[in-house]
Scaffold this active site. Sequence first.
Site, PDB file in Angstrom:
ATOM      1  N   ALA A 250       0.815  -1.217   0.000  1.00  0.00           N
ATOM      2  CA  ALA A 250       0.000   0.000   0.000  1.00  0.00           C
ATOM      3  C   ALA A 250       0.850   1.271   0.000  1.00  0.00           C
ATOM      4  O   ALA A 250       2.087   1.233   0.060  1.00  0.00           O
ATOM      5  CB  ALA A 250      -0.938  -0.016   1.201  1.00  0.00           C
ATOM      6  N   HIS A 251       0.146   2.414  -0.029  1.00  0.00           N
ATOM      7  CA  HIS A 251       0.819   3.706  -0.146  1.00  0.00           C
ATOM      8  C   HIS A 251       1.714   3.990   1.057  1.00  0.00           C
ATOM      9  O   HIS A 251       1.420   3.653   2.193  1.00  0.00           O
ATOM     10  CB  HIS A 251      -0.187   4.841  -0.350  1.00  0.00           C
ATOM     11  CG  HIS A 251      -1.255   4.932   0.689  1.00  0.00           C
ATOM     12  ND1 HIS A 251      -2.345   5.732   0.551  1.00  0.00           N
ATOM     13  CD2 HIS A 251      -1.413   4.326   1.887  1.00  0.00           C
ATOM     14  CE1 HIS A 251      -3.118   5.640   1.605  1.00  0.00           C
ATOM     15  NE2 HIS A 251      -2.573   4.786   2.439  1.00  0.00           N
ATOM     16  N   ASN A 252       2.856   4.578   0.741  1.00  0.00           N
ATOM     17  CA  ASN A 252       3.864   5.036   1.717  1.00  0.00           C
ATOM     18  C   ASN A 252       4.638   3.904   2.384  1.00  0.00           C
ATOM     19  O   ASN A 252       5.430   4.158   3.309  1.00  0.00           O
ATOM     20  CB  ASN A 252       3.239   5.911   2.818  1.00  0.00           C
ATOM     21  CG  ASN A 252       2.455   7.073   2.263  1.00  0.00           C
ATOM     22  OD1 ASN A 252       2.835   7.658   1.252  1.00  0.00           O
ATOM     23  ND2 ASN A 252       1.346   7.412   2.901  1.00  0.00           N
TER      24      ASN A 252
END
Length: 337
Positions: A250-252
Amino acid sequence: MIDTNFFIKKGEFNLNQIAEICDAELQDKTRGMMVIHDMNTMGNAGEGELCFFYDRKKKEAAADIKASACVTTAELAPLIPEGVAVLICNNPKLAFLKLNQAMYAEKRPALGVAETARIAPTAKIGQGCSIADYVVIGADAVIGDNTVIEPFAVIGEGCKIGSNCRIGAQAYISYTVMGNNCYIYNGARLGQDGFGFQTVNGVHQRIPQLGRVIIGNDVEIGSCSCVDRGAMDDTVIGDGCRVDNLVQIAHNDKLGRGCVIVSMTGIAGSCNFGDYVVCGGQSGFADHINIGSGAQIAAQSGIMRDVEPGMVVMGTPAVPFKDFMRQAAFLQKNSKK
């Protein structure tokens, strides 16, 4: 037997050459000029072929080896039938890798750009590339030297792909900066929106994702895996990572060097992994978790808190491996009462 319809056979070797390639010692030096035409599994190898024997669980099967030669360890060598030339090394698995690379190669697509490929005028294509039918490369994208892009793959605007990479059929890459020697398998998705939204007056409103995906050198990302771009910060996959099929990153998220993420693992946003973390299949991670270098996560584990470096954890919620086994033993024992 390896099917040469699919792979290129680079040559045959005598046992002296194989001993050198595999960093092994040939027990019977008089057989050094014996030519090995191919390699095969223990059960299928026959005359003129070589096999590898390193699994102690297959001790009984060793008596049935019919190969002309076998690479094994000093411990297992006495189990090899008489008449089979024995090469001894410390690590037969590594020997297999070396001989595999010396004897065979994958077929490489023809160089050049297919007529049906659509490449933006401002994109830059390096030397020695192979760009297949119906590939789309967006404006200002940069493709490094000797990179292979397979049919129907899409490289989005402004993306940078390093040298000696391979982008599988129907892969979609956007908002991504990638290093050298990477392999993105068929159908992978890199750089799409992270799963971010804010509920306003009962409506889920999408939060714009303004980060990128940064892929290091020598990274593999399996078929149908997804790596979301960051919301503000970047999503980072470190050098040498291996991501299996059907993985969600997922993001980051930040993965250190050499991490191994096995199929169907899901990593929620803003997790930080150290170097050489191993995640078994179907493991799941809550967001904002820190996983220390060298940690090992057993298959189907649920990680809800930080994991210290070097720890081996298992279960949902995950606990140290020994604690999990004690719990399992306790439940098994008491369920019989």
